[in-house]
Design an enzyme around this catalytic site. Structure first.
Site, mmCIF file in Angstrom:
data_model
loop_
_atom_site.group_PDB
_atom_site.id
_atom_site.type_symbol
_atom_site.label_atom_id
_atom_site.label_comp_id
_atom_site.label_asym_id
_atom_site.label_seq_id
_atom_site.Cartn_x
_atom_site.Cartn_y
_atom_site.Cartn_z
ATOM 1 N N LEU A 98 -2.297 3.481 9.829
ATOM 2 C CA LEU A 98 -1.110 4.321 10.006
ATOM 3 C C LEU A 98 -1.488 5.771 10.302
ATOM 4 O O LEU A 98 -0.719 6.499 10.914
ATOM 5 C CB LEU A 98 -0.211 4.254 8.763
ATOM 6 C CG LEU A 98 0.417 2.883 8.455
ATOM 7 C CD1 LEU A 98 1.279 2.964 7.206
ATOM 8 C CD2 LEU A 98 1.237 2.363 9.630
ATOM 9 N N GLU A 140 -8.196 0.176 2.519
ATOM 10 C CA GLU A 140 -7.505 1.221 1.741
ATOM 11 C C GLU A 140 -8.447 1.899 0.742
ATOM 12 O O GLU A 140 -8.354 3.107 0.528
ATOM 13 C CB GLU A 140 -6.287 0.633 1.018
ATOM 14 C CG GLU A 140 -5.229 0.000 1.925
ATOM 15 C CD GLU A 140 -4.773 0.888 3.070
ATOM 16 O OE1 GLU A 140 -4.805 2.129 2.927
ATOM 17 O OE2 GLU A 140 -4.412 0.349 4.123
HETATM 18 ZN ZN ZN Z 1 -5.750 3.205 7.208
#
Ligand code: ZN
Length: 185
Positions: A98, A140
């Site tokens: 993102l 993450e």
């Molecule tokens: Zn990422």
């Protein structure tokens, strides 16, 4: 709850290591709710706290909507997550991020990991994850350590990504969700 802007490459916070948490507070609960809302709003399957401008060691993961995993894993928050064990099997899988809109590439990572973390009640948990869940957790947890997925590409693939990265930094490539441009130009 509110959607927060997603910090884009090359914001300085995304290169910093995050800090561990030792107590749960109402403010953190609210923050976690915002992280879930921000991730869902951007149709993401994982989000790290520093991607929304916070330097605490928190990630949220939601792979419940994807058909790739046979085992459905509910949307979950992982606090202070640490990878304790990696499988020997290394597989490649196309990743996106993102914070790095419109850049996707295949990354080699272990197929399975054991992750130790605190749940939303600050109870210690251990999960043996594989497949997509293991992939998202590794991506993450990398963020929490200031690492992007493209850092793990080969030198050639990394060079090929440079043009797109520069465009993201300049604001020439933007996502369709709320975002914040890099503070480094
Ligand atoms: Zn990422």
């Amino acid at each position: 709850m509110s959607v927060r802007p997603v910090y884009l490459y090359n914001h300085s916070l995304l290169r910093q290591k995050t800090n561990q948490i030792d107590t749960m507070t109402d403010e953190i609960k609210q923050f976690i709710a915002d992280m879930f809302e921000t991730m869902n709003n951007a149709s993401g399957i994982g989000l790290a706290a520093n991607q929304v401008g916070d330097n605490r060691s928190i990630i949220v993961v939601d792979v419940s909507d994807t058909e790739e995993d046979e085992v459905v894993f509910p949307p979950t928050v992982f606090i202070n997550p640490i990878i304790e064990k990696y499988s020997d099997d290394i597989i490649d899988y196309e990743e996106g991020c993102l914070s790095v809109p419109k850049l996707r590439d295949k990354v080699f990572r272990p197929d399975a990991v054991r992750v130790k973390y605190l749940d939303k009640n600050m109870n210690e948990q251990i999960i043996d994850a594989e497949g997509l869940l293991a992939r998202v957790l590794q991506h993450e947890i990398d963020h929490l350590n200031g690492i992007y997925f493209f850092d793990r590409l080969s030198a050639v693939r990394k060079t090929l990504a440079q043009g797109k990265l520069r465009k993201i930094m300049r604001g020439d490539i933007i996502p369709d969700y709320e975002y914040l441009l890099s503070d480094i130009q």
